[in-house]
Motif scaffolding. Structure first.
Motif, short mmCIF file in Angstrom:
data_model
loop_
_atom_site.label_atom_id
_atom_site.label_comp_id
_atom_site.label_asym_id
_atom_site.label_seq_id
_atom_site.Cartn_x
_atom_site.Cartn_y
_atom_site.Cartn_z
N THR A 253 0.87 -1.17 0.00
CA THR A 253 0.00 0.00 0.00
C THR A 253 0.91 1.22 0.00
OG1 THR A 253 -1.78 -1.11 1.17
CG2 THR A 253 -1.76 1.28 1.25
N VAL A 254 0.76 2.05 -1.03
CA VAL A 254 1.64 3.21 -1.20
C VAL A 254 0.83 4.48 -0.99
CG1 VAL A 254 3.23 4.41 -2.73
CG2 VAL A 254 3.03 1.92 -2.85
N THR A 255 1.28 5.31 -0.10
CA THR A 255 0.65 6.61 0.10
C THR A 255 1.63 7.70 -0.29
OG1 THR A 255 1.34 6.63 2.42
CG2 THR A 255 -0.87 5.79 1.93
N ALA A 256 1.10 8.75 -0.87
CA ALA A 256 1.92 9.87 -1.33
C ALA A 256 1.05 11.12 -1.27
CB ALA A 256 2.42 9.62 -2.75
N PRO A 257 1.67 12.30 -1.29
CA PRO A 257 0.85 13.51 -1.23
C PRO A 257 -0.01 13.65 -2.48
CG PRO A 257 3.13 14.03 -1.76
CD PRO A 257 3.10 12.59 -1.37
N ALA A 258 -1.12 14.34 -2.32
CA ALA A 258 -2.02 14.55 -3.46
C ALA A 258 -1.40 15.47 -4.49
CB ALA A 258 -3.36 15.12 -2.99
N SER A 259 -0.46 16.31 -4.06
CA SER A 259 0.17 17.24 -4.99
C SER A 259 1.63 17.44 -4.59
CB SER A 259 -0.57 18.58 -5.02
OG SER A 259 -0.54 19.19 -3.75
N ALA A 260 2.43 17.84 -5.56
CA ALA A 260 3.85 18.11 -5.35
C ALA A 260 4.30 19.11 -6.39
CB ALA A 260 4.67 16.82 -5.43
N THR A 261 5.50 19.66 -6.17
CA THR A 261 6.08 20.61 -7.12
C THR A 261 7.33 19.99 -7.72
OG1 THR A 261 5.24 22.50 -5.89
CG2 THR A 261 7.05 22.91 -7.41
N ALA A 262 7.45 20.08 -9.04
CA ALA A 262 8.61 19.52 -9.72
C ALA A 262 9.89 20.07 -9.11
CB ALA A 262 8.55 19.84 -11.21
N GLY A 263 10.78 19.16 -8.74
CA GLY A 263 12.07 19.56 -8.18
C GLY A 263 12.06 19.79 -6.69
N ALA A 264 10.88 19.78 -6.06
CA ALA A 264 10.80 19.97 -4.61
C ALA A 264 10.59 18.63 -3.94
CB ALA A 264 9.67 20.93 -4.25
N ALA A 265 11.50 18.23 -3.07
CA ALA A 265 11.40 16.93 -2.40
C ALA A 265 10.22 16.92 -1.45
CB ALA A 265 12.69 16.63 -1.65
N PHE A 266 9.57 15.76 -1.35
CA PHE A 266 8.55 15.56 -0.33
C PHE A 266 8.88 14.27 0.42
CE2 PHE A 266 6.85 13.71 -4.26
CZ PHE A 266 6.49 12.44 -3.86
N ALA A 347 8.57 -5.20 -5.21
CA ALA A 347 9.61 -6.06 -4.63
C ALA A 347 9.11 -7.49 -4.71
CB ALA A 347 9.91 -5.68 -3.18
N THR A 348 10.02 -8.38 -5.02
CA THR A 348 9.71 -9.82 -5.14
C THR A 348 8.42 -10.05 -5.93
OG1 THR A 348 8.49 -9.89 -3.05
CG2 THR A 348 10.87 -10.31 -2.95
N SER A 349 8.29 -9.33 -7.03
CA SER A 349 7.16 -9.46 -7.96
C SER A 349 5.83 -8.99 -7.37
CB SER A 349 7.01 -10.92 -8.45
OG SER A 349 8.19 -11.36 -9.09
N LYS A 350 5.87 -8.34 -6.22
CA LYS A 350 4.66 -7.78 -5.62
C LYS A 350 4.68 -6.27 -5.79
CE LYS A 350 3.61 -11.91 -4.19
NZ LYS A 350 2.55 -12.70 -4.85
N THR A 351 3.51 -5.68 -6.01
CA THR A 351 3.47 -4.26 -6.28
C THR A 351 2.39 -3.57 -5.44
OG1 THR A 351 1.85 -4.47 -8.06
CG2 THR A 351 4.18 -4.66 -8.67
N GLY A 352 2.46 -2.27 -5.48
CA GLY A 352 1.43 -1.42 -4.88
C GLY A 352 1.55 -0.05 -5.50
N THR A 353 0.42 0.60 -5.71
CA THR A 353 0.41 1.88 -6.40
C THR A 353 -0.38 2.91 -5.61
OG1 THR A 353 0.59 0.79 -8.55
CG2 THR A 353 -0.16 3.07 -8.56
N SER A 354 0.17 4.10 -5.54
CA SER A 354 -0.48 5.18 -4.80
C SER A 354 -1.62 5.78 -5.61
CB SER A 354 0.54 6.28 -4.49
OG SER A 354 0.86 7.00 -5.69
N ALA A 355 -2.37 6.64 -4.98
CA ALA A 355 -3.33 7.46 -5.71
C ALA A 355 -2.54 8.48 -6.53
CB ALA A 355 -4.26 8.16 -4.72
N ALA A 356 -3.22 9.14 -7.45
CA ALA A 356 -2.54 10.07 -8.35
C ALA A 356 -1.92 11.24 -7.58
CB ALA A 356 -3.52 10.60 -9.38
N ILE A 357 -0.72 11.61 -8.01
CA ILE A 357 -0.02 12.77 -7.46
C ILE A 357 -0.02 13.85 -8.54
CG2 ILE A 357 2.11 13.62 -6.44
CD1 ILE A 357 2.89 10.65 -6.00
#
Length: 692
Positions: A253-266, A347-357
């Motif tokens: 299960t991958v969570t990530a921010p809903a928005s980000a700025t190119a070049g700015a680390a989150f 990893a080990t052929s298992k995946t997870g995808t976050s919501a759109a960023i």
């Protein structure tokens, strides 16, 4: 009939009935004074009063066989009583005054709220004032359900079935062997666990039932299993804590921010390693694992996304530390492409995808000018768009409104003409210019058109500026030439109006040459060929010329009226080879023409003079600039007088014209001929013939 007689009658009837062998009761249907009708019958007692031998709970089910009412009436009531020892208590909600109304045949009722103990029951038939009581039932022992015990394993694995044992117990925790109630299962696991269906205990259970491999829990952690009686819902039982462990990794299960700025680390990204039920995956808690991130693409300028350090993992993998909950959090990630993108962990052929960023562009750092690939010198073209971009070449959508830009780059044309560059006041919407941007470049070159804003973005576009059509020639000839000596016109180049080489001017062309004049001796120049081949605007034909007059000569090439062009060459005299008369004057008479070498003048009268200088010239009569010292010229005349008879040329490097010599005509009047000769070795003589 008086009261005593009525009583006597009843007794008599009773005695008669007794004699007949039947015992019953009689009553007057219409008692009182006067005459009356007397009915004689009996009321039977209910039979077959039955209760369970034991009851677990508070309700005793009582059944009996009902009786018929006297006289065929269908209305008979039943008064049920419960006996604790010899003490009766009205039961089933009935009483002598309020019996249960029922008919004949099988009857029953439920005696509720019965306390624990041993009881017998009787049922009394009630008809008006008559009653008939049954015999007592067998005894029933009532035991009250207090709780259940639920026995389950202390630990299990999510998704693995296990067995559970349920026992019905009274307040003293004694198993209620007679319990035949129905139980319902529930659990603290909210992840759709597998539980037994409602189960009704049977006599053979003896109050305890084993549910084999009937429970499957799915949520990791401490869980509990509970049962309750479906009728007495407050009667429950709960197992001890069951520790449920996760199974093998099934997904992330991958969570990530809903928005980000190119070049700015989150650092708000997190990855949870989970089994098929969403529990922390076995082997992924309190461990460091290698995970590959994917999804986001490289920025337009090629900058790749930045994921956590590789650590001891392989190329392209990130080393992540997972906590006891199977969670790797605060993962620093930097994306560079403006896009809506999901982040995938593998990893080990298992995946997870976050919501759109939603990755937005950074601030404007440069411009992209989408100019045409090529243009023609002097012809206006449009810069279709000017786009503000961030440091990673994403369109900087925050760059909007009016901006003042400076344009530079393209050079001036060879003839000094300057380019016309686009407008400096430019409006932008979401990073893209909306102002019409036109330009006219004049120098044929690979030009760079640059737009910049003070202390702001800048950017360039490359444009190949092609020359316009040919409008003139560039004639490249040597700066100096010698009279009579052939030389090469180095090149003949077709140029446009801005003096760019007209590269489209190619193939064979007919050229007209003009300009240089004849030599003093009447010999004309030799001009270049008129049929000239061109490649990319430059002549490829050998262009030789010979000029004969010492002068600043202009050599002009022209095709039709255009293009045309000239070159200037300074023509110097050739090698000294002849003597020549220069600057002749006459005191009287007339001088007919001007002659350099062999000259004839008419009508110089007797005693008149003719004066001229003597110069050294090349073969075409061009005066040689210097011949050095040591040269003397001697003059002689056939008849007349000469003064002086000899002269010396000036010193070396000086002009090669000797001082004037004067010839005086002698002899009689009339037509005679006289010859004046100038001699100086090694030069050819100069002679002058006079008719006098």
């Amino acid at each position: 009939m008086n009261r005593g007689r009525r009583l006597l009658l009843v007794l008599t009837v009773a005695a008669g009935l007794g004699a007949a062998g039947a015992i019953g009761w009689a009553y007057f249907s219409a008692p009182g004074s006067g005459s009356a009708t007397v009915g004689v019958t009996s009321l039977s007692a209910p039979s077959g009063v039955t209760v369970p031998a034991a009851v677990v709970g508070t309700t005793v089910h009582v059944s009996w066989t009902g009786v018929s009412a006297p006289g065929g009436s269908s209305t008979v009531g039943y008064w049920v009583r419960r006996y604790s020892g010899t003490t009766p208590t009205d039961a089933c909600g009935s009483s002598h005054a309020s019996p249960i109304t029922a008919g004949t045949g099988a009857k029953s009722c439920d005696d509720t709220s019965v306390a624990s103990g041993t009881y017998t029951y009787t049922v009394t038939a009630v008809f008006h004032s008559w009653t008939a009581a049954s015999s007592a039932s067998s005894s029933v022992t009532v035991a009250t359900l207090d709780h259940f015990t639920v026995t389950a394993p202390s630990s299990t694995t999510a998704g693995t079935a296990f067995s559970v044992t349920v026992s019905a117990r009274d307040a003293s925790n004694t198993t209620l062997a007679a319990y035949t109630g129905t139980v319902h299962f529930s659990t603290t696991d909210v992840n759709a666990p597998a539980l037994p269906s409602n189960y009704t205990f049977v006599a053979g259970d003896n109050g305890t039932h084993v549910f084999s491999s009937a429970v499957t829990l799915k949520t990791a952690g401490s869980q509990a299993l509970s049962v309750n009686d479906t009728a007495q819902t407050a009667k429950t039982g709960t197992s001890g804590s069951i520790t449920v462990a996760g199974t093998a990794l099934d997904h992330f299960t991958v969570t990530a921010p809903a928005s980000a700025t190119a070049g700015a680390a989150f650092s708000s990204a997190a990855v949870a390693a989970q089994d098929v039920y969403g529990n922390p995956a076995a082997g992924w808690t309190s461990a460091t694992q290698c995970v590959t991130f994917s999804g986001p693409a490289n920025a337009p300028n090629g900058t790749a996304p930045n994921y956590p350090a590789v650590g001891s993992c392989g190329a392209g993998q990130s080393s992540l530390s997972f906590n006891t909950s199977g969670l790797a959090s605060s993962i620093g990630i930097t994306l560079y492409k403006a896009q809506s993108v999901a982040l995938t962990a593998t990893a080990t052929s298992k995946t997870g995808t976050s919501a759109a960023i939603a990755v937005g562009a950074g601030p404007a750092a440069g411009f992209l000018a989408s100019a045409p690939a090529s243009a023609t010198a002097g012809t206006q073209f449009a810069v279709p768009s000017l786009t503000a971009r961030d440091a990673y070449s994403n369109t900087a959508t925050s760059y909007t409104g009016s901006h003042t830009l400076a344009w530079s780059g393209p050079g001036d044309a060879p003839n000094g003409a300057t380019p016309t560059l686009p407008a400096t006041a430019v409006s932008f919407t979401a990073g893209v210019s909306t102002t019409s941007l036109n330009a006219t470049l004049v120098k044929a070159e690979s030009a760079t058109l640059t737009a910049s804003e003070t202390s702001g973005p800048s950017g360039s576009a490359s444009i190949t500026v092609n020359p316009a059509t040919a409008s003139n020639f560039l004639v490249t000839a040597p700066a100096n030439a010698t009279a009579g000596t052939a030389f090469t016109v180095t090149s003949l180049t077709a140029r446009d109006t801005f003096n760019n080489t007209a590269t489209a001017y190619t193939g064979a062309h007919t050229i007209t040459w003009s300009g240089p004049t004849n030599a003093l001796d009447g010999v004309g120049p030799t001009l270049p060929a008129t049929s000239v081949a061109f490649t990319n605007g430059v002549s490829t034909t050998a262009l030789g010329a010979t000029l004969v007059k010492a002068e600043t000569a202009t050599l002009t090439a022209k095709e039709g009226t255009t293009p045309s062009g000239s070159a200037t060459t300074t023509v110097s005299a050739g090698t000294a080879s002849k003597l020549a008369w220069t600057n002749p004057t006459s005191a009287s008479g007339s001088v007919s023409g001007l002659c350099l070498f062999t000259c004839t003048w008419n009508t110089i009268g007797r005693g008149n003079t003719w004066t001229a200088k003597v110069s050294v010239t090349d073969t075409h009569g061009n005066i040689v600039s210097a011949v050095g010292s040591g040269h003397t010229v001697t003059f002689s005349a056939a008849v007349g007088g000469v003064s002086p008879t000899s002269l010396s040329f000036p010193a070396a490097g000086a002009a090669t014209t000797a001082t004037a010599v004067t010839f005086t005509s002698l002899g009689s009047n009339g037509w005679t001929t006289d010859t004046l000769t100038a001699t100086s070795s090694p030069f050819a003589n100069a002679t002058a013939t006079f008719n006098k």
